[in-house]
Design an enzyme around this catalytic site. Structure first.
Site, PDB file in Angstrom:
ATOM      1  N   LEU A 195      31.995 -37.269  -0.997  1.00 15.46           N
ATOM      2  CA  LEU A 195      32.181 -36.586   0.286  1.00 15.46           C
ATOM      3  C   LEU A 195      33.015 -37.442   1.239  1.00 15.46           C
ATOM      4  O   LEU A 195      34.025 -36.995   1.754  1.00 15.46           O
ATOM      5  CB  LEU A 195      30.818 -36.256   0.905  1.00 15.46           C
ATOM      6  CG  LEU A 195      30.836 -35.523   2.249  1.00 15.46           C
ATOM      7  CD1 LEU A 195      31.438 -34.121   2.115  1.00 15.46           C
ATOM      8  CD2 LEU A 195      29.417 -35.419   2.838  1.00 15.46           C
TER       9      LEU A 195
ATOM     10  N   GLY B 171      34.144 -40.160   7.673  1.00 16.85           N
ATOM     11  CA  GLY B 171      32.810 -40.658   7.343  1.00 16.85           C
ATOM     12  C   GLY B 171      31.768 -39.743   7.960  1.00 16.85           C
ATOM     13  O   GLY B 171      31.391 -38.728   7.386  1.00 16.85           O
ATOM     14  N   SER B 172      31.329 -40.093   9.172  1.00 13.13           N
ATOM     15  CA  SER B 172      30.383 -39.216   9.874  1.00 13.13           C
ATOM     16  C   SER B 172      30.992 -37.840  10.130  1.00 13.13           C
ATOM     17  O   SER B 172      30.297 -36.824  10.120  1.00 13.13           O
ATOM     18  CB  SER B 172      29.951 -39.853  11.203  1.00 13.13           C
ATOM     19  OG  SER B 172      29.208 -41.037  10.965  1.00 13.13           O
TER      20      SER B 172
ATOM     21  N   ILE C  41      31.821 -44.420  -2.862  1.00 15.02           N
ATOM     22  CA  ILE C  41      31.195 -43.569  -3.878  1.00 15.02           C
ATOM     23  C   ILE C  41      30.271 -44.406  -4.764  1.00 15.02           C
ATOM     24  O   ILE C  41      30.719 -45.281  -5.518  1.00 15.02           O
ATOM     25  CB  ILE C  41      32.257 -42.824  -4.704  1.00 15.02           C
ATOM     26  CG1 ILE C  41      33.226 -42.074  -3.766  1.00 15.02           C
ATOM     27  CG2 ILE C  41      31.585 -41.872  -5.689  1.00 15.02           C
ATOM     28  CD1 ILE C  41      32.569 -41.166  -2.729  1.00 15.02           C
ATOM     29  N   THR C  42      28.985 -44.117  -4.649  1.00 16.06           N
ATOM     30  CA  THR C  42      27.969 -44.861  -5.389  1.00 16.06           C
ATOM     31  C   THR C  42      28.050 -44.552  -6.878  1.00 16.06           C
ATOM     32  O   THR C  42      28.162 -43.393  -7.274  1.00 16.06           O
ATOM     33  CB  THR C  42      26.567 -44.506  -4.856  1.00 16.06           C
ATOM     34  OG1 THR C  42      26.527 -44.750  -3.449  1.00 16.06           O
ATOM     35  CG2 THR C  42      25.498 -45.336  -5.530  1.00 16.06           C
TER      36      THR C  42
ATOM     37  N   ARG D 274       0.355 -70.031   0.746  1.00 16.66           N
ATOM     38  CA  ARG D 274       1.031 -71.075   1.517  1.00 16.66           C
ATOM     39  C   ARG D 274       0.053 -71.674   2.538  1.00 16.66           C
ATOM     40  O   ARG D 274      -0.518 -70.942   3.362  1.00 16.66           O
ATOM     41  CB  ARG D 274       2.239 -70.464   2.234  1.00 16.66           C
ATOM     42  CG  ARG D 274       2.909 -71.355   3.260  1.00 16.66           C
ATOM     43  CD  ARG D 274       3.714 -72.449   2.624  1.00 16.66           C
ATOM     44  NE  ARG D 274       4.540 -73.126   3.604  1.00 16.66           N
ATOM     45  CZ  ARG D 274       5.131 -74.301   3.401  1.00 16.66           C
ATOM     46  NH1 ARG D 274       4.984 -74.928   2.240  1.00 16.66           N
ATOM     47  NH2 ARG D 274       5.876 -74.847   4.338  1.00 16.66           N
TER      48      ARG D 274
ATOM     49  N   GLN E 293      10.750 -63.695   7.604  1.00 10.48           N
ATOM     50  CA  GLN E 293      10.173 -64.587   8.610  1.00 10.48           C
ATOM     51  C   GLN E 293       8.866 -65.217   8.114  1.00 10.48           C
ATOM     52  O   GLN E 293       8.621 -66.405   8.316  1.00 10.48           O
ATOM     53  CB  GLN E 293       9.920 -63.810   9.907  1.00 10.48           C
ATOM     54  CG  GLN E 293       9.504 -64.662  11.094  1.00 10.48           C
ATOM     55  CD  GLN E 293      10.651 -65.503  11.629  1.00 10.48           C
ATOM     56  OE1 GLN E 293      11.809 -65.204  11.387  1.00 10.48           O
ATOM     57  NE2 GLN E 293      10.324 -66.563  12.338  1.00 10.48           N
TER      58      GLN E 293
ATOM     59  N   GLY F   9       9.327 -68.116   6.007  1.00  6.72           N
ATOM     60  CA  GLY F   9       9.995 -69.248   6.638  1.00  6.72           C
ATOM     61  C   GLY F   9      11.309 -69.571   5.955  1.00  6.72           C
ATOM     62  O   GLY F   9      12.057 -68.675   5.553  1.00  6.72           O
TER      63      GLY F   9
ATOM     64  N   GLU G  32      24.262 -41.709   3.621  1.00 10.99           N
ATOM     65  CA  GLU G  32      23.790 -40.318   3.751  1.00 10.99           C
ATOM     66  C   GLU G  32      23.563 -39.944   5.216  1.00 10.99           C
ATOM     67  O   GLU G  32      22.635 -39.222   5.570  1.00 10.99           O
ATOM     68  CB  GLU G  32      22.540 -40.074   2.895  1.00 10.99           C
ATOM     69  CG  GLU G  32      22.862 -40.210   1.422  1.00 10.99           C
ATOM     70  CD  GLU G  32      22.001 -39.374   0.510  1.00 10.99           C
ATOM     71  OE1 GLU G  32      21.454 -38.356   0.972  1.00 10.99           O
ATOM     72  OE2 GLU G  32      21.899 -39.741  -0.661  1.00 10.99           O
TER      73      GLU G  32
END
Length: 384
Positions: free
Chosen positions: A128, A134-135, A160-161, A271, A340, A343, A367
């Site tokens: 597409l 694009g949008s 295109i995936t 940890r 996060q 760490g 998408e």
């Protein structure tokens, strides 16, 4: 006590989840880091999914498929994404590429192309987007011109995936440029058609095991019967397709987030700092609580949207956009928090959460960006 199964997954769907998770833990997750590192399509993961019929579970039984409903398909994609986001694009993009046929194609076209996808002999991609469309997909410039018993396609599609790996492509092209969106038609193009070629793989932040390329059409001649639906209905088919497949991106986002939360939960309990597991610290517990809460909200919204997709409810457009938008935003937050919690280790490729964080980002973009999803939702709300 009486059974109360409202807002509870049917047993069949829980069975599917368990089956997919078992296969993914054993045969997909072990390939995820290598696919990310090498940027290679994970063939071993594809074979694992294909051998268990999870590569394109949505294909109806009459075309040789498993006939999974939209919720079951979402659960398959979620569970594959928990192990490897790149591999989850196998069932997701097979659905994206074939959905236009399921919605609009002639019975002959469905019989010609869907069985090969169901059997795992071919994948289907969706063309597409373009460099300047694009949008604003209706601004596409790829042309299809009638020439006797053929359509002749010229143009380029971007992002295109699975391009180059897929055998078949649903391609949207304008057959009447003066009519803008009403002048767009849809076609099936085969990788082997003369004049079809591919650009170099994009160098991406995430989902590196799923190739993304440009697709070029240079005087590609295709028979008239390869048009999907009537001339000029392509754009409507494209938008209806996205209503259904945004649910699959929501499911992918939920799966990526679940993988990150699962890993982080294990890590914080092992940890130790200041003489005790970091999971004992309230600051860490609050982060985990927020991650779990956002994830479950995203999952519930996704499953509701999947139910609406299966039924074809009138409010699917709203719920598909809402699920995709909310789940992808949640996945980005959850994977960032997972990094996060680990760490400095979270920032290294020795642990999977940095990959999951990079993979999550695309779910906010493809998408339909989440800004576009909010436009879609607002329009639906204001129509009421």
């Amino acid at each position: 006590m009486s059974a109360f199964d409202v807002y509870q997954l049917p047993e069949d769907h829980e069975t599917i989840r368990a089956a997919v998770r078992e296969i993914c833990d054993a045969r997909v997750a072990p390939n995820a880091a290598e696919a990310d590192e090498s940027g290679e399509f994970p063939k071993a993961s594809y074979e694992a999914l294909r051998s268990s019929d999870f590569h394109a579970p949505h294909i109806p039984v009459e075309y040789g498929g498993a006939g999974a409903d939209a919720l079951a398909t979402a659960i398959v994609i979620e569970e594959v994404a928990r192990a490897c986001a790149s591999s989850s694009l196998i069932p997701a993009v097979n659905k994206l590429g074939t959905m236009p046929l399921l919605i609009s194609a002639s019975e002959e076209l469905k019989q010609k192309y869907l069985p090969a996808v169901a059997a795992g002999e071919a994948m289907f991609s969706y063309c597409l987007s373009e460099p300047e469309a694009g949008s604003d997909a209706a601004a596409m410039t790829t042309r299809a011109v009638r020439d006797g018993d053929y359509w002749v396609l010229n143009g380029v599609k971007r992002w295109i995936t699975n391009a180059g790996v897929s055998e078949y492509y649903t391609v949207f092209a304008t057959t009447d440029p003066s009519s803008r969106s009403r002048g767009i038609s849809a076609f099936v193009v085969e990788k082997s058609d003369e004049g079809v070629s591919f650009g170099a793989p994009e160098k991406k932040l995430g989902i590196k095991g799923s190739p993304t390329r440009e697709v070029y059409f240079d005087n590609v001649r295709i028979p008239l019967d390869r048009m999907i639906g009537a001339e000029g209905t392509g754009f409507a088919t494209a938008m209806k397709t996205l209503d259904h497949t945004r649910v699959t991106i929501a499911a992918q986002a939920v799966g990526i987030a679940q993988g990150a939360l699962d890993f982080a939960k294990g890590y914080v309990q092992e940890r130790t700092q200041f003489g005790k597991p970091i999971a004992d610290f309230q600051g860490v517990q609050f982060m985990l609580a927020d991650m779990g809460m956002k994830l479950e909200a995203a999952r519930q919204l996704t499953y509701v949207a999947a139910g609406k997709s299966e039924r074809g409810d009138a409010d699917l457009t709203y719920f598909g956009a809402a699920a995709k938008c909310f789940a992808s935003d949640a996945a980005m937050e959850i994977t960032t928090d997972a990094v996060q919690l680990l760490g400095g280790y979270g920032y290294t490729r020795d642990y999977p959460v940095e990959r999951m964080m990079r993979d999550a980002k695309i779910t906010q973009i493809y998408e339909g960006t989440n800004q576009v999803q909010r436009i879609v939702m607002a329009r639906q709300l204001l129509k009421d």
